[in-house]
Design a protein around this motif. Structure first.
Motif, PDB file in Angstrom:
ATOM      1  N   TYR A   1     -55.537  -5.411  21.354  1.00  0.00           N
ATOM      2  CA  TYR A   1     -55.609  -5.947  22.711  1.00  0.00           C
ATOM      3  C   TYR A   1     -56.786  -6.911  22.844  1.00  0.00           C
ATOM      4  O   TYR A   1     -56.739  -7.836  23.643  1.00  0.00           O
ATOM      5  N   ASP A   2     -57.851  -6.663  22.087  1.00  0.00           N
ATOM      6  CA  ASP A   2     -58.912  -7.644  21.937  1.00  0.00           C
ATOM      7  C   ASP A   2     -59.627  -7.357  20.623  1.00  0.00           C
ATOM      8  O   ASP A   2     -59.275  -6.423  19.893  1.00  0.00           O
ATOM      9  N   HIS A   3     -60.634  -8.127  20.307  1.00  0.00           N
ATOM     10  CA  HIS A   3     -61.294  -8.055  19.007  1.00  0.00           C
ATOM     11  C   HIS A   3     -61.887  -6.674  18.716  1.00  0.00           C
ATOM     12  O   HIS A   3     -62.006  -6.272  17.560  1.00  0.00           O
ATOM     13  N   PHE A   4     -62.232  -5.933  19.775  1.00  0.00           N
ATOM     14  CA  PHE A   4     -62.908  -4.656  19.598  1.00  0.00           C
ATOM     15  C   PHE A   4     -61.992  -3.443  19.733  1.00  0.00           C
ATOM     16  O   PHE A   4     -62.423  -2.316  19.486  1.00  0.00           O
ATOM     17  N   SER A   5     -60.753  -3.634  20.134  1.00  0.00           N
ATOM     18  CA  SER A   5     -59.871  -2.489  20.371  1.00  0.00           C
ATOM     19  C   SER A   5     -59.246  -1.994  19.069  1.00  0.00           C
ATOM     20  O   SER A   5     -59.320  -2.649  18.028  1.00  0.00           O
ATOM     21  N   VAL A   6     -58.611  -0.827  19.153  1.00  0.00           N
ATOM     22  CA  VAL A   6     -57.948  -0.250  17.981  1.00  0.00           C
ATOM     23  C   VAL A   6     -56.686  -1.047  17.648  1.00  0.00           C
ATOM     24  O   VAL A   6     -56.256  -1.914  18.409  1.00  0.00           O
ATOM     25  N   LEU A   7     -56.090  -0.730  16.509  1.00  0.00           N
ATOM     26  CA  LEU A   7     -54.869  -1.408  16.084  1.00  0.00           C
ATOM     27  C   LEU A   7     -53.654  -0.915  16.865  1.00  0.00           C
ATOM     28  O   LEU A   7     -53.535   0.278  17.154  1.00  0.00           O
ATOM     29  N   CYS A   8     -52.769  -1.845  17.202  1.00  0.00           N
ATOM     30  CA  CYS A   8     -51.433  -1.491  17.691  1.00  0.00           C
ATOM     31  C   CYS A   8     -50.519  -1.336  16.465  1.00  0.00           C
ATOM     32  O   CYS A   8     -50.985  -1.190  15.348  1.00  0.00           O
ATOM     33  N   GLU A   9     -49.222  -1.396  16.691  1.00  0.00           N
ATOM     34  CA  GLU A   9     -48.271  -1.231  15.602  1.00  0.00           C
ATOM     35  C   GLU A   9     -48.510  -2.266  14.498  1.00  0.00           C
ATOM     36  O   GLU A   9     -48.706  -3.446  14.776  1.00  0.00           O
ATOM     37  N   LEU A  10     -48.468  -1.812  13.268  1.00  0.00           N
ATOM     38  CA  LEU A  10     -48.593  -2.725  12.132  1.00  0.00           C
ATOM     39  C   LEU A  10     -47.372  -3.637  12.070  1.00  0.00           C
ATOM     40  O   LEU A  10     -46.276  -3.266  12.505  1.00  0.00           O
ATOM     41  N   LEU A  11     -47.556  -4.830  11.512  1.00  0.00           N
ATOM     42  CA  LEU A  11     -46.475  -5.812  11.474  1.00  0.00           C
ATOM     43  C   LEU A  11     -45.195  -5.280  10.825  1.00  0.00           C
ATOM     44  O   LEU A  11     -44.107  -5.453  11.390  1.00  0.00           O
ATOM     45  N   PRO A  12     -45.250  -4.626   9.640  1.00  0.00           N
ATOM     46  CA  PRO A  12     -43.999  -4.116   9.051  1.00  0.00           C
ATOM     47  C   PRO A  12     -43.288  -3.102   9.947  1.00  0.00           C
ATOM     48  O   PRO A  12     -42.057  -3.026   9.943  1.00  0.00           O
ATOM     49  N   VAL A  13     -44.058  -2.348  10.731  1.00  0.00           N
ATOM     50  CA  VAL A  13     -43.456  -1.370  11.645  1.00  0.00           C
ATOM     51  C   VAL A  13     -42.698  -2.085  12.762  1.00  0.00           C
ATOM     52  O   VAL A  13     -41.703  -1.576  13.277  1.00  0.00           O
ATOM     53  N   GLY A  14     -43.160  -3.287  13.121  1.00  0.00           N
ATOM     54  CA  GLY A  14     -42.508  -4.041  14.191  1.00  0.00           C
ATOM     55  C   GLY A  14     -41.384  -4.951  13.744  1.00  0.00           C
ATOM     56  O   GLY A  14     -40.714  -5.573  14.581  1.00  0.00           O
ATOM     57  N   ILE A  15     -41.135  -5.043  12.432  1.00  0.00           N
ATOM     58  CA  ILE A  15     -40.099  -5.963  11.927  1.00  0.00           C
ATOM     59  C   ILE A  15     -38.711  -5.651  12.499  1.00  0.00           C
ATOM     60  O   ILE A  15     -37.992  -6.577  12.916  1.00  0.00           O
ATOM     61  N   PRO A  16     -38.257  -4.385  12.533  1.00  0.00           N
ATOM     62  CA  PRO A  16     -36.938  -4.133  13.137  1.00  0.00           C
ATOM     63  C   PRO A  16     -36.851  -4.601  14.585  1.00  0.00           C
ATOM     64  O   PRO A  16     -35.834  -5.171  14.998  1.00  0.00           O
ATOM     65  N   SER A  17     -37.919  -4.382  15.364  1.00  0.00           N
ATOM     66  CA  SER A  17     -37.933  -4.863  16.743  1.00  0.00           C
ATOM     67  C   SER A  17     -37.882  -6.384  16.787  1.00  0.00           C
ATOM     68  O   SER A  17     -37.141  -6.975  17.586  1.00  0.00           O
ATOM     69  N   LEU A  18     -38.639  -7.037  15.926  1.00  0.00           N
ATOM     70  CA  LEU A  18     -38.641  -8.497  15.872  1.00  0.00           C
ATOM     71  C   LEU A  18     -37.255  -9.023  15.530  1.00  0.00           C
ATOM     72  O   LEU A  18     -36.796 -10.019  16.105  1.00  0.00           O
ATOM     73  N   ALA A  19     -36.585  -8.362  14.604  1.00  0.00           N
ATOM     74  CA  ALA A  19     -35.233  -8.785  14.214  1.00  0.00           C
ATOM     75  C   ALA A  19     -34.274  -8.700  15.396  1.00  0.00           C
ATOM     76  O   ALA A  19     -33.484  -9.628  15.654  1.00  0.00           O
TER      77      ALA A  19
END
Length: 489
Positions: free
Chosen positions: A318-336
């Motif tokens: 959400y910003d430079h100091f926040s924790v990670l959201c979903e990793l890119l490979p985890v979001g690939i099905p949603s992106l598709a």
């Protein structure tokens, strides 16, 4: 909110088979968290092209190889110029439009966190927003733009950020200015963005600036017209909700039209917009977001507004100091799913089958993608292991918190006082040891999968947030159990 129709594909209201006219379909790569190795990005670009993307919105942040007095901005893992050229060359072969994104006033944490630039903060103690009054602030922005443009040949657009400029106008210099003139924070924002856009146009005449629109929404039409910002930059309207208020969105678009903006961009989300620490991507939510945008696209009057394109954002923090959201490979099905929806104007059985084929799924359900069938797309092993970890985490929590014998005879108090009835351990010992062994196996497989795609700091961070708490809890539980069994009391 996203509706719940089981696993049936969701369709747009229109039944037309005519693809929506929305210009470029950009996939946003947010590199300010969990930046993948270039080798992984080159693997997924052809997949994105096949799914319907024709451009990339590339937000480098600290992964860009800044030089000179900006070298301090580099992450230790920053990409090399050669590796970026490799990525850009592949993108050109795929006929992708590349649009770099560089923040120029808000979300400047990656610059202002450094002591050497901390004097350029709008508010002394907050490293998020740039002080627009200082001459050096604009110089830093120009240096970043120059270095990014130099590495990207034949650019048509440059995104200059400008969203969420929190605390603008609350710095000491701003307060003094406001007290002695008619200006305010809105004027300050418009003036700075216009100055940045003017620099881009004057220095690189073929490059058109784009900026996020949220800071404009509450600025009056009169002030927007007076600023003449529409002559210098094009707004990108973003909304990541699953239920966009189409009526209010059209009022906003009409407002921008009346103030001179004839070219607009939209931005949806395929991940990173449903929770600051979200680990698994809720595909149905993001599908609903795309379907809502299709309604807006359909309603835009094309005789007076030209839609340049839509960016599918995939926020990593959400910003430079926040924790990670979903990793890119985890979001690939949603992106598709999202890309196919925007490309074809709907998500029906045809689009679902195409996604399933592209990703190598034997079965595909947008409500409950299973780790047992992770497909064969680049990064599918990460998708699989992350899904397993989240599922196992819930089962471990249930075991340790809801098992009757653990709650009744091996509570934290019992373990602390070593007051344990040994025979009761037999009722849960096997299940706990099995969970421990299974957890360590999956964690090892996850680490192996992550290390192929990510740098060590990303692997460490994700495990620290999502793996280690449960692993440590299990380890301590097993140690206490072993001590109780050994003592026989």
């Amino acid at each position: 909110m996203a509706d719940d129709h089981g696993d049936k594909p969701m369709k747009a209201d229109t039944n037309t088979l005519k693809p929506p006219q929305m210009g470029l379909k950009l996939v946003h790569l947010d590199l300010k968290g969990a930046p993948p190795k270039i080798s992984y990005l080159t693997q997924i670009l052809p997949l994105l092209s096949n799914l319907g993307a024709n451009g990339i919105l590339l937000e480098y942040e600290d992964m860009f190889p800044y030089e000179g007095n900006l070298q301090v901005l580099r992450s230790p893992n920053a990409y090399s110029p050669a590796s970026i050229r490799e990525l850009l060359n592949l993108a050109r072969m795929l006929n992708f439009e590349i649009i770099p994104l560089v923040q120029t006033i808000g979300h400047m944490e990656f610059v202002l966190k450094h002591k050497i630039f901390s004097h350029l903060r709008e508010v002394k103690y907050f490293p998020n927003s740039l002080n627009p009054h200082k001459k050096e602030s604009m110089e830093i922005v120009k240096f970043m733009i120059d270095q990014i443009v130099a590495l990207h040949k034949d650019l048509k657009w440059l995104h200059i950020g400008s969203d969420e400029v929190y605390y603008l106008g609350e710095g000491e210099e701003s307060k003094k200015l406001f007290a002695t003139s008619q200006t305010n924070a809105d004027s300050l924002f418009l003036s700075h963005v216009k100055a940045v856009a003017s620099y881009v146009l004057a220095t690189y005449p073929d490059v058109k600036p784009i900026f996020w629109d949220d800071m404009l929404r509450n600025i009056s039409e009169e002030k927007l017209q007076e600023s003449m910002l529409s002559r210098f930059a094009q707004p990108m309207i973003w909304d990541y909700n699953s239920n966009i208020d189409t009526h209010n969105m059209m009022l906003l678009i009409q407002k921008y039209q009346r103030t001179g903006f004839s070219h607009l961009w939209f931005a949806s989300a395929f991940k990173g917009a449903t929770g600051v620490a979200q680990a698994l991507t809720p595909i149905r939510y993001h599908l609903a977001n795309q379907l809502q945008w299709l309604k807006v696209v359909e309603a835009v009057p094309r005789n007076s507004i030209q839609l340049r394109g839509i960016a599918l954002t995939g926020w990593q923090r959400y910003d430079h100091f926040s924790v990670l959201c979903e990793l890119l490979p985890v979001g690939i099905p949603s992106l598709a799913v999202c890309l196919q929806t925007l490309k074809n104007g709907r998500f029906s059985e045809k689009e679902e089958n195409f996604v399933k084929s592209c990703l190598g799924f034997k079965a595909f359900k947008i409500n409950s993608v299973s780790s047992e069938d992770a497909g064969s797309f680049p990064g599918s092993d990460v998708f699989n292991r992350v899904t397993q970890i989240i599922t196992l985490q819930k089962s471990v929590d249930k075991l340790l918190e809801e098992n009757m014998y653990i709650k009744g005879w091996f509570s934290n108090y019992h373990r602390k006082k070593k007051f344990v009835h040994p025979i009761m351990l037999r009722h849960f010992e096997g299940a706990v040891r099995s969970a421990h062994v299974n957890w360590e196996r999956v964690v090892f497989e996850l680490s192996t999968a992550l290390e192929k795609i990510y740098y060590p700091d990303t692997v460490e961070e994700w495990k620290e947030e999502h793996v280690n708490p449960t692993l440590t809890r299990l380890q301590h539980f097993v140690q206490d159990m072993d001590k109780a069994l050994a003592s026989g009391t």
